[in-house]
Design a protein around this motif. Sequence first.
Motif, PDB file in Angstrom:
ATOM      1  N   SER A   1       0.693  -1.532   0.071  1.00 26.73           N
ATOM      2  CA  SER A   1      -0.118   0.023  -0.073  1.00 26.73           C
ATOM      3  C   SER A   1       0.638   1.252   0.017  1.00 26.73           C
ATOM      4  CB  SER A   1      -0.991  -0.144   1.382  1.00 26.73           C
ATOM      5  OG  SER A   1      -1.189   1.466   1.377  1.00 26.73           O
ATOM      6  N   ALA A   2       0.519   2.329  -0.252  1.00 28.62           N
ATOM      7  CA  ALA A   2       1.421   3.954   0.028  1.00 28.62           C
ATOM      8  C   ALA A   2       0.881   4.188   0.650  1.00 28.62           C
ATOM      9  CB  ALA A   2       0.375   4.736  -1.239  1.00 28.62           C
ATOM     10  N   THR A   3       0.324   3.137   1.908  1.00 29.04           N
ATOM     11  CA  THR A   3       0.516   4.332   2.870  1.00 29.04           C
ATOM     12  C   THR A   3       2.117   3.518   3.838  1.00 29.04           C
ATOM     13  OG1 THR A   3      -0.227   4.411   5.170  1.00 29.04           O
ATOM     14  CG2 THR A   3       0.200   1.796   4.604  1.00 29.04           C
ATOM     15  N   VAL A   4       3.245   2.435   3.027  1.00 28.64           N
ATOM     16  CA  VAL A   4       4.217   2.494   3.662  1.00 28.64           C
ATOM     17  C   VAL A   4       5.021   3.901   3.429  1.00 28.64           C
ATOM     18  CG1 VAL A   4       4.086   0.147   2.915  1.00 28.64           C
ATOM     19  CG2 VAL A   4       5.267   1.510   1.523  1.00 28.64           C
ATOM     20  N   TYR A   5       4.299   4.386   2.575  1.00 30.01           N
ATOM     21  CA  TYR A   5       5.207   5.646   2.966  1.00 30.01           C
ATOM     22  C   TYR A   5       5.747   7.053   3.316  1.00 30.01           C
ATOM     23  CZ  TYR A   5       6.142   4.331  -2.109  1.00 30.01           C
ATOM     24  OH  TYR A   5       6.453   3.948  -3.530  1.00 30.01           O
ATOM     25  N   GLY A   6       4.653   7.195   5.064  1.00 28.99           N
ATOM     26  CA  GLY A   6       4.060   7.535   5.778  1.00 28.99           C
ATOM     27  C   GLY A   6       3.569   8.735   5.391  1.00 28.99           C
ATOM     28  N   ASP A   7       4.991  10.279   5.405  1.00 28.61           N
ATOM     29  CA  ASP A   7       4.377  11.520   5.192  1.00 28.61           C
ATOM     30  C   ASP A   7       6.164  11.311   4.064  1.00 28.61           C
ATOM     31  OD1 ASP A   7       3.502  14.308   4.263  1.00 28.61           O
ATOM     32  OD2 ASP A   7       3.842  14.735   5.875  1.00 28.61           O
TER      33      ASP A   7
ATOM     34  N   ILE B   1      10.903   3.192   2.773  1.00 28.37           N
ATOM     35  CA  ILE B   1       9.077   2.818   3.699  1.00 28.37           C
ATOM     36  C   ILE B   1       9.556   2.911   5.031  1.00 28.37           C
ATOM     37  CG2 ILE B   1       9.019   1.928   1.100  1.00 28.37           C
ATOM     38  CD1 ILE B   1       9.387  -0.916   3.001  1.00 28.37           C
ATOM     39  N   VAL B   2       9.589   3.656   6.709  1.00 28.49           N
ATOM     40  CA  VAL B   2       9.956   3.133   7.880  1.00 28.49           C
ATOM     41  C   VAL B   2       8.897   3.636   7.744  1.00 28.49           C
ATOM     42  CG1 VAL B   2      12.189   2.476   7.501  1.00 28.49           C
ATOM     43  CG2 VAL B   2      11.524   4.855   7.922  1.00 28.49           C
ATOM     44  N   ALA B   3       8.349   4.452   8.098  1.00 23.45           N
ATOM     45  CA  ALA B   3       7.662   6.137   8.588  1.00 23.45           C
ATOM     46  C   ALA B   3       6.302   5.948   8.210  1.00 23.45           C
ATOM     47  CB  ALA B   3       7.798   7.173   7.566  1.00 23.45           C
ATOM     48  N   SER B   4       5.596   4.352   7.818  1.00 25.38           N
ATOM     49  CA  SER B   4       4.266   4.572   7.979  1.00 25.38           C
ATOM     50  C   SER B   4       3.903   4.691   8.971  1.00 25.38           C
ATOM     51  CB  SER B   4       3.960   3.363   7.563  1.00 25.38           C
ATOM     52  OG  SER B   4       2.434   3.282   7.449  1.00 25.38           O
ATOM     53  N   MET B   5       2.084   5.574   8.897  1.00 22.19           N
ATOM     54  CA  MET B   5       1.442   6.032   9.928  1.00 22.19           C
ATOM     55  C   MET B   5       0.579   4.659  11.193  1.00 22.19           C
ATOM     56  SD  MET B   5       2.112   9.276   9.146  1.00 22.19           S
ATOM     57  CE  MET B   5       2.006  10.450   9.366  1.00 22.19           C
TER      58      MET B   5
ATOM     59  N   PRO C   1      -0.547   0.948  12.621  1.00 25.18           N
ATOM     60  CA  PRO C   1      -0.859  -0.781  12.728  1.00 25.18           C
ATOM     61  C   PRO C   1      -0.600  -1.465  11.475  1.00 25.18           C
ATOM     62  CG  PRO C   1      -1.287   0.159  15.123  1.00 25.18           C
ATOM     63  CD  PRO C   1      -1.424   1.206  13.626  1.00 25.18           C
ATOM     64  N   TYR C   2      -1.839  -0.925  10.667  1.00 25.85           N
ATOM     65  CA  TYR C   2      -1.754  -1.164   9.240  1.00 25.85           C
ATOM     66  C   TYR C   2      -1.280  -0.927   8.621  1.00 25.85           C
ATOM     67  CZ  TYR C   2      -3.633  -1.948   4.557  1.00 25.85           C
ATOM     68  OH  TYR C   2      -3.696  -2.011   3.396  1.00 25.85           O
ATOM     69  N   GLY C   3      -0.284   0.467   8.557  1.00 28.82           N
ATOM     70  CA  GLY C   3       0.115   0.309   7.266  1.00 28.82           C
ATOM     71  C   GLY C   3       1.766  -0.434   7.840  1.00 28.82           C
ATOM     72  N   ARG C   4       2.180  -0.575   9.370  1.00 25.07           N
ATOM     73  CA  ARG C   4       3.111  -1.303   9.189  1.00 25.07           C
ATOM     74  C   ARG C   4       3.653  -2.576   9.312  1.00 25.07           C
ATOM     75  NH1 ARG C   4       3.119   2.894  13.402  1.00 25.07           N
ATOM     76  NH2 ARG C   4       2.228   2.378  14.249  1.00 25.07           N
ATOM     77  N   THR C   5       2.319  -2.923   9.239  1.00 27.29           N
ATOM     78  CA  THR C   5       1.901  -4.483   8.676  1.00 27.29           C
ATOM     79  C   THR C   5       2.788  -4.599   7.682  1.00 27.29           C
ATOM     80  OG1 THR C   5      -0.342  -4.557   7.695  1.00 27.29           O
ATOM     81  CG2 THR C   5       0.095  -4.934  10.269  1.00 27.29           C
ATOM     82  N   LYS C   6       2.694  -3.602   6.337  1.00 24.33           N
ATOM     83  CA  LYS C   6       2.429  -4.002   5.644  1.00 24.33           C
ATOM     84  C   LYS C   6       4.171  -3.646   4.775  1.00 24.33           C
ATOM     85  CE  LYS C   6      -1.734  -4.586   3.133  1.00 24.33           C
ATOM     86  NZ  LYS C   6      -2.142  -5.733   2.693  1.00 24.33           N
TER      87      LYS C   6
ATOM     88  N   ARG D   1      -8.345  13.941  10.184  1.00 29.30           N
ATOM     89  CA  ARG D   1      -8.347  12.998  10.936  1.00 29.30           C
ATOM     90  C   ARG D   1      -7.114  12.633  11.214  1.00 29.30           C
ATOM     91  NH1 ARG D   1     -10.528   8.037   6.980  1.00 29.30           N
ATOM     92  NH2 ARG D   1      -8.424   8.315   5.683  1.00 29.30           N
ATOM     93  N   PRO D   2      -6.754  11.842  12.391  1.00 27.80           N
ATOM     94  CA  PRO D   2      -5.033  11.480  12.846  1.00 27.80           C
ATOM     95  C   PRO D   2      -4.712  10.547  11.907  1.00 27.80           C
ATOM     96  CG  PRO D   2      -7.114  11.632  14.866  1.00 27.80           C
ATOM     97  CD  PRO D   2      -7.571  11.778  13.633  1.00 27.80           C
ATOM     98  N   GLY D   3      -3.581  10.975  11.051  1.00 32.21           N
ATOM     99  CA  GLY D   3      -2.066  10.272  10.843  1.00 32.21           C
ATOM    100  C   GLY D   3      -2.764  10.440   8.761  1.00 32.21           C
ATOM    101  N   ASP D   4      -3.510  11.612   8.381  1.00 28.60           N
ATOM    102  CA  ASP D   4      -4.059  11.755   7.168  1.00 28.60           C
ATOM    103  C   ASP D   4      -2.559  12.721   7.006  1.00 28.60           C
ATOM    104  OD1 ASP D   4      -5.914  10.287   6.376  1.00 28.60           O
ATOM    105  OD2 ASP D   4      -7.379  12.184   6.488  1.00 28.60           O
ATOM    106  N   VAL D   5      -1.958  12.381   5.531  1.00 24.91           N
ATOM    107  CA  VAL D   5      -0.877  13.418   4.932  1.00 24.91           C
ATOM    108  C   VAL D   5      -1.897  13.996   4.150  1.00 24.91           C
ATOM    109  CG1 VAL D   5       0.672  11.382   5.897  1.00 24.91           C
ATOM    110  CG2 VAL D   5       0.472  10.850   3.375  1.00 24.91           C
ATOM    111  N   PRO D   6      -0.502  15.246   3.596  1.00 22.09           N
ATOM    112  CA  PRO D   6      -1.576  15.840   2.454  1.00 22.09           C
ATOM    113  C   PRO D   6      -1.627  15.482   1.317  1.00 22.09           C
ATOM    114  CG  PRO D   6       0.278  17.383   4.443  1.00 22.09           C
ATOM    115  CD  PRO D   6       0.207  15.493   4.469  1.00 22.09           C
ATOM    116  N   ASN D   7      -0.767  14.782   0.890  1.00 22.57           N
ATOM    117  CA  ASN D   7      -0.631  14.202  -0.971  1.00 22.57           C
ATOM    118  C   ASN D   7       0.392  12.990  -0.891  1.00 22.57           C
ATOM    119  OD1 ASN D   7       0.326  14.061  -3.607  1.00 22.57           O
ATOM    120  ND2 ASN D   7       0.684  16.261  -3.256  1.00 22.57           N
ATOM    121  N   LEU D   8      -0.715  12.294  -1.239  1.00 25.81           N
ATOM    122  CA  LEU D   8       0.252  10.722  -1.631  1.00 25.81           C
ATOM    123  C   LEU D   8       0.159  10.090  -2.756  1.00 25.81           C
ATOM    124  CD1 LEU D   8      -0.651   8.575   1.212  1.00 25.81           C
ATOM    125  CD2 LEU D   8       1.884   8.946   0.865  1.00 25.81           C
ATOM    126  N   THR D   9       1.183  10.585  -4.247  1.00 26.43           N
ATOM    127  CA  THR D   9       0.959  10.349  -5.431  1.00 26.43           C
ATOM    128  C   THR D   9       1.956  10.251  -6.166  1.00 26.43           C
ATOM    129  OG1 THR D   9      -0.769  12.747  -5.705  1.00 26.43           O
ATOM    130  CG2 THR D   9       0.032  11.957  -7.652  1.00 26.43           C
TER     131      THR D   9
END
Length: 387
Positions: free
Chosen positions: A144-150, A162-166, A168-173, A338-346
């Motif tokens: 998932s793109a969530t692995v990129y965190g912010d 890919i260390v900065a995921s926001m 537990p779900y993201g960290r599983t990825k 919403r906690p954990g949302d980041v401004p841009n994931l493109t």
Amino acid sequence: MSPSSKQTILVTGGCGYIGSHTVLRLLETGYKVVVVDNLSNSSYEALRRVHTLYGLSTGEKDSASPVERLIPFFQVDILDRAGLCKVFETHPEISAVIHFAGRKAVGESGRIPLDYYNVNISGTVNLLQVMDEFHVRRIVFSSSATVYGDPPKIPIPEESPIVASMSPYGRTKVFLEHIIKDLCVASVLKQQQYVKEREEAKEIVERNYEWSAVLLRYFNPAGAHPSGIMGEDPQGIPNNLMPFLAQVAVGNLEKLSVFGDDYPTADGTCIRDYLHVVDLAQGHVAALEKLDQEQAAGTYGCKAYNLGTGTGYSVIDMIKAFNKAVGRELPHVIIGRRPGDVPNLTADPRLANRELNWKAEKSLDEMCADLWRWQRGNPRGYSGASQ
Ligand code: NAD
Ligand code: WQD
């Protein structure tokens, strides 16, 4: 006929949103499939719809045969080792696995992290062990793109950290990407050692230890099959923007809450890279072809690819686009972030364009029109279907 035709692919989570669209695409492109799902977040009805759509697309005699003949199905949990072994014993022809099964709600993962670590991590390790035991060592994994965190850079290239995921779900990825990569590396070492020993003993090298994997980092999957009979069927109140909007449109929910308009973007709302689920399904066929090419060339390994369009849209852009599809203005209200949302994931999707020969083809308008066709025709999802 492509070299992949007639291969049998095990699809875990094949009754889910992305899984069901991928099962259809696999059948349409000549693969055979076996599906494993515990139905914890889906319905068997999805496979009946796949069967119908496959029949319509091919006009084949197959459409008259039962669903189970076209799509062998096992209601098995990926944590259930004996259950998984049974699947591989019954279908020794399985040549690769596309692994979708797992839990995916970001917010929920913060409340019940152990459940997420158990299902996503222990379940996947269990699956990998069983695959290894049955010598099926090729996997396409849903990351998932969530692995990129912010991420520091937009559009995001695969080498972004890919260390900065926001969550537990993201960290599983993140962890699972590492686990699969470690497995591929270890198997190359094991194979080298094995070949060395055989050569020293002047024996024939016949066994193959090597794992290969494609990690697909999806951005924001949205939309539905253009037929309007297959789509996303979230249980309860949807967490994600597009299914939420779709439920507002059919009157199941009153209005959309927009999570924050004070982000550093043009209209202040977050930007995401929304990708049509049918394009995403095709990305899995492309990944399997990549595994075939690697096997043919003897170049095994583990590689990650972004699956996105490369174009970002804000929440307000998405509301406008969906309003256009529906033909009226849907109510929305701006609330806090919403906690954990980041401004841009493109995504920067060029690596997948180049190496997987894959490109998202469908437009934002098609995505919204297809989502609306599905939701309008199935206001209660699959639970509204006659069983
Ligand atoms: P989904 O919930 O619709 O599909 C997952 C399927 O896995 C469901 O059918 C569910 O019943 C099944 N499942 C869950 N736990 C299981 C278990 N323990 N054993 C067997 N089956 C189990 O989700 P989806 O949107 O289709 O996502 C598929 C995959 O893609 C997931 O791994 C998800 O994390 C990943 N992903 C999804 C998105 C997204 O926005 N939808 C984005 C990035 C990555
Ligand atoms: C999109 C935008 C919200 C709902 C998540 C996961 C990611 C992947 C895809 C699984 C954001 C805003 C949303 C709402 C809103 N899933 N929004 N009101 O958060 O980009 O990604 O799903 O792997 O891992 O993190 O998707 O659809 O939830 O949100 O304003 O009711 O819509 O703030 O800006 P997200 P989303």
